[in-house]
Design an enzyme around this catalytic site. Structure first.
Site, short mmCIF file in Angstrom:
data_model
loop_
_atom_site.label_atom_id
_atom_site.label_comp_id
_atom_site.label_asym_id
_atom_site.label_seq_id
_atom_site.Cartn_x
_atom_site.Cartn_y
_atom_site.Cartn_z
CE LYS A 57 -14.90 -68.80 -28.14
NZ LYS A 57 -15.35 -67.55 -28.80
N PRO A 114 -24.70 -72.50 -25.80
CG PRO A 114 -25.25 -70.24 -25.55
CD PRO A 114 -24.39 -71.33 -24.97
CB VAL A 115 -26.32 -74.70 -31.02
CG1 VAL A 115 -25.90 -75.23 -32.38
CG2 VAL A 115 -26.51 -75.85 -30.04
CB ALA A 134 -15.68 -72.35 -28.14
N GLY A 135 -19.06 -73.89 -28.39
CA GLY A 135 -19.75 -75.10 -27.94
C GLY A 135 -19.33 -76.34 -28.72
N GLY A 136 -19.24 -76.22 -30.04
CA GLY A 136 -18.80 -77.35 -30.86
C GLY A 136 -17.37 -77.73 -30.55
CG ASP A 165 -12.34 -71.13 -30.84
OD1 ASP A 165 -11.31 -70.44 -30.97
OD2 ASP A 165 -13.48 -70.69 -31.08
#
Length: 298
Positions: free
Chosen positions: A12, A97-98, A103-105, A139
């Site tokens: 996002k 991207p970490v 909001a990757g996690g 998120d």
């Protein structure tokens, strides 16, 4: 029950992130206009003797594989609700991207919830899945639904909004930024000032619905950007490179340190990405369009 289930889930960008003062519970009220973008992780759930997590892709070594991973926590809370053991192996194919403010996690948590629900044949109602997402993090509900939405409360209360199609370039910085650390810096920078109650910008919502990139560029705003720049001043150089290369607007994505560049079209995106890559101010670039659908069974 299935043998294996894979879910694709988008990153996002926050086209508006208005941040209120810290609440007694430590969270901040937000007016958070989310846009899901065409940069995806995939989470595959397979039956196993116990809950395990693996990860592949860029920065996979920075992804926790224990119970702090939101995908693992998603499997646990869904299993607990259903009275099952969380006997599942979750494999994350990582492209978001970490610790990058995209909001990757959270995306992995939403994907794991949907994948385990399908794997275990639970058919949990959508509103219950959203409530479980909100338990996992602010998120996570948006990662499940995707598209474009206004998030209020701490970002977990979603109202869909209309959005045309927009082109973006994302520049990934070296290293991540801790979201809690950025919020602490926001509190430090705003200490002793009157922090306005966060509200969605009517002009931004109208620009988003119109699909007009110039109108959207004029209204983009991120209340966490000063805090992110305070912690990582070098991001200002990245923002300047993208703007000079022709981006209509540039901002830090969420809590950073990924930077986001709104561009007019696909050819502009290619030009801006090339300038960023050549500048040495970022580690990698990604081209994307928005909005994209939320977590989707493949």
């Amino acid at each position: 029950m299935s043998d294996t289930v894979t879910v694709r889930v988008p990153a996002k960008v926050n086209v508006q992130l208005a941040v209120g003062a810290a609440r007694p519970d430590g969270f901040h009220d937000l007016a958070n206009v989310f846009l899901a973008v065409s940069l995806y992780d995939e989470v595959t759930a397979t039956p196993a003797d116990e809950l395990t997590v693996t990860c592949a892709g860029p920065d996979a070594d920075k992804v926790p594989l224990d119970r702090t991973n939101l995908a693992a926590r998603a499997a646990e809370i869904l299993a607990e609700r259903a009275g099952l053991a969380p006997a599942v192996h979750l494999h994350i194919e990582k492209r978001i991207p970490v610790a990058g403010g995209m909001a990757g996690g959270s995306a992995d948590g939403a994907a794991a919830l949907l994948a385990c629900d399908a794997l275990w044949g639970l058919k949990t109602p959508a509103e219950e899945l959203l409530a479980l997402c909100a338990e996992l993090g602010s998120d996570v509900p948006f990662s499940l639904v995707g598209g474009a939405a206004l998030g209020t409360g701490r970002g977990e209360i979603l109202t869909p909004v209309a959005a045309g199609t927009f082109h973006w370039v994302f520049a990934v910085a070296d290293g991540g930024l801790s979201t809690p650390a950025v919020f602490r810096e926001f509190d430090r920078l705003t200490a002793g000032t009157e922090v306005p109650v966060p509200q969605a910008s009517p002009a931004l919502l109208a620009a988003l619905a119109s699909g007009d990139p110039d109108a959207l560029a004029a209204t983009l705003a991120n209340g966490l950007q000063p805090a992110a720049l305070s912690l990582r001043p070098s991001l200002a150089d990245t923002l300047a490179v993208g703007t000079e290369a022709g981006a209509l607007a540039a901002l830090v994505s969420g809590s950073g340190p990924t930077t986001a560049f709104l561009v007019r079209d696909a050819s502009s995106a290619t030009k801006v990405a090339a300038a960023l890559a050549a500048s040495g101010t970022c580690r990698s670039t990604h081209l994307a369009t928005a909005p994209s659908p939320g977590a989707t069974l493949l």
